[in-house]
Design a protein around this motif. Structure first.
Motif, short mmCIF file in Angstrom:
data_model
loop_
_atom_site.label_atom_id
_atom_site.label_comp_id
_atom_site.label_asym_id
_atom_site.label_seq_id
_atom_site.Cartn_x
_atom_site.Cartn_y
_atom_site.Cartn_z
N ALA A 162 33.41 -64.45 35.38
CA ALA A 162 32.70 -65.38 34.50
C ALA A 162 31.28 -64.91 34.24
O ALA A 162 30.76 -65.07 33.12
N ILE A 163 30.65 -64.32 35.26
CA ILE A 163 29.33 -63.73 35.05
C ILE A 163 29.44 -62.61 34.02
O ILE A 163 28.67 -62.55 33.06
N HIS A 164 30.41 -61.74 34.22
CA HIS A 164 30.62 -60.59 33.33
C HIS A 164 30.88 -61.04 31.88
O HIS A 164 30.36 -60.44 30.94
N ARG A 165 31.66 -62.07 31.72
CA ARG A 165 31.99 -62.54 30.37
C ARG A 165 30.87 -63.35 29.71
O ARG A 165 30.99 -63.75 28.56
N GLY A 166 29.80 -63.62 30.45
CA GLY A 166 28.68 -64.38 29.89
C GLY A 166 28.85 -65.88 30.00
O GLY A 166 28.00 -66.64 29.53
N GLU A 167 29.93 -66.33 30.64
CA GLU A 167 30.19 -67.77 30.72
C GLU A 167 29.17 -68.47 31.62
O GLU A 167 28.76 -69.59 31.32
N ILE A 168 28.77 -67.80 32.71
CA ILE A 168 27.77 -68.42 33.60
C ILE A 168 26.43 -68.51 32.90
O ILE A 168 25.74 -69.54 32.98
N ALA A 169 26.05 -67.46 32.18
CA ALA A 169 24.79 -67.49 31.43
C ALA A 169 24.79 -68.62 30.41
O ALA A 169 23.80 -69.35 30.27
N THR A 170 25.92 -68.79 29.71
CA THR A 170 26.02 -69.85 28.72
C THR A 170 25.94 -71.23 29.37
O THR A 170 25.25 -72.12 28.88
N ALA A 171 26.63 -71.39 30.50
CA ALA A 171 26.67 -72.70 31.16
C ALA A 171 25.38 -73.04 31.90
O ALA A 171 25.03 -74.21 32.03
N THR A 172 24.67 -72.02 32.40
CA THR A 172 23.54 -72.28 33.29
C THR A 172 22.21 -71.72 32.82
O THR A 172 21.16 -72.13 33.32
N GLY A 173 22.25 -70.74 31.92
CA GLY A 173 21.01 -70.07 31.52
C GLY A 173 20.61 -68.95 32.47
O GLY A 173 19.60 -68.28 32.25
N LEU A 174 21.40 -68.72 33.52
CA LEU A 174 21.09 -67.66 34.48
C LEU A 174 21.54 -66.31 33.94
O LEU A 174 22.64 -66.20 33.40
N ASP A 175 20.70 -65.28 34.11
CA ASP A 175 21.16 -63.93 33.77
C ASP A 175 22.08 -63.45 34.89
O ASP A 175 22.26 -64.12 35.91
N ASP A 176 22.69 -62.28 34.72
CA ASP A 176 23.67 -61.80 35.69
C ASP A 176 23.08 -61.64 37.09
O ASP A 176 23.70 -62.02 38.08
N ALA A 177 21.88 -61.08 37.17
CA ALA A 177 21.26 -60.87 38.49
C ALA A 177 21.01 -62.19 39.19
O ALA A 177 21.30 -62.35 40.39
N ALA A 178 20.47 -63.17 38.46
CA ALA A 178 20.20 -64.49 39.06
C ALA A 178 21.51 -65.17 39.47
O ALA A 178 21.58 -65.82 40.52
N ALA A 179 22.54 -65.01 38.66
CA ALA A 179 23.84 -65.61 38.99
C ALA A 179 24.40 -65.00 40.27
O ALA A 179 24.96 -65.72 41.11
#
Length: 196
Positions: A162-179
């Motif tokens: 989900a991080i890789h697909r950008g879903e976490i960034a979309t849902a949370t605003g976190l970039d990959d490193a923060a996620a």
């Protein structure tokens, strides 16, 4: 060419590739041309062709190099602690640190280009397998509460995906490193042995 000349040429190509890694991490790569890459790296196109036969192959070489170096750094950091739970936390935090310099443009370009997307997916799968291994070892050693290691690994794999697909960034605003930092905190807390 002498062996000294060969070594010098090999060292120069490695240096240029490392410089290219820094450029693509910062800016992505879809918009770059070979002329632009040569200009930014202060090298000739023939030097670039000494690394790879095309821009696409050059980009793949740079992404592969990035993940090879990142894997070595992550494994080195995780090898420090003897406690499996701390190893797990260090492992995920190190993943976060290694991904830290990567821009949103890099992740977008990497996801949009099948060969680099496959490299990222393969590294994500390897990382999830390493998490399962650390959890299993910790359960056996008693430093991690008895959890189902395959489930934890599968859950981590899903979140990594989900991080890789950008879903976490979309849902949370976190970039990959923060996620990945948040994932490290969540997983290490979740596998902590009960306080007695």
């Amino acid at each position: 060419m002498t062996s000294t000349g060969t070594l010098r040429g090999t060292a120069r190509r490695a240096e240029v590739l490392d410089q290219l890694v820094a450029v693509v991490l910062a800016d992505g790569f879809r918009h770059l041309t070979l002329d632009e890459i040569a200009r930014r790296l202060h090298c000739s196109k023939s030097t670039l062709y000494g690394i790879a036969a095309s821009k696409e192959q050059l980009v793949v070489a740079a992404v592969r190099r990035f993940f090879q170096r990142a894997t070595l750094a992550v494994e080195s950091r995780a090898a420090g602690p003897t406690d499996h739970r701390r190893q797990l936390g260090e492992y995920l935090l190190a993943v976060s640190e290694q991904l830290g310099p990567a821009s949103a443009a890099f992740f977008a370009d990497m996801s949009a280009f099948a060969p680099t997307r496959e490299i990222y997916q393969r590294n994500t799968q390897l990382a999830a397998g390493r998490v399962r291994q650390l959890v299993s070892g910790g359960v056996r050693a008693g430093t991690i509460r008895p959890v189902h290691a395959a489930f934890v690994g599968a859950a981590v794999t899903q979140v990594m995906g989900a991080i890789h697909r950008g879903e976490i960034a979309t849902a949370t605003g976190l970039d990959d490193a923060a996620a990945y930092r948040e994932l490290a905190a969540l997983v290490t807390a979740g596998v902590a042995p009960p306080v007695r």
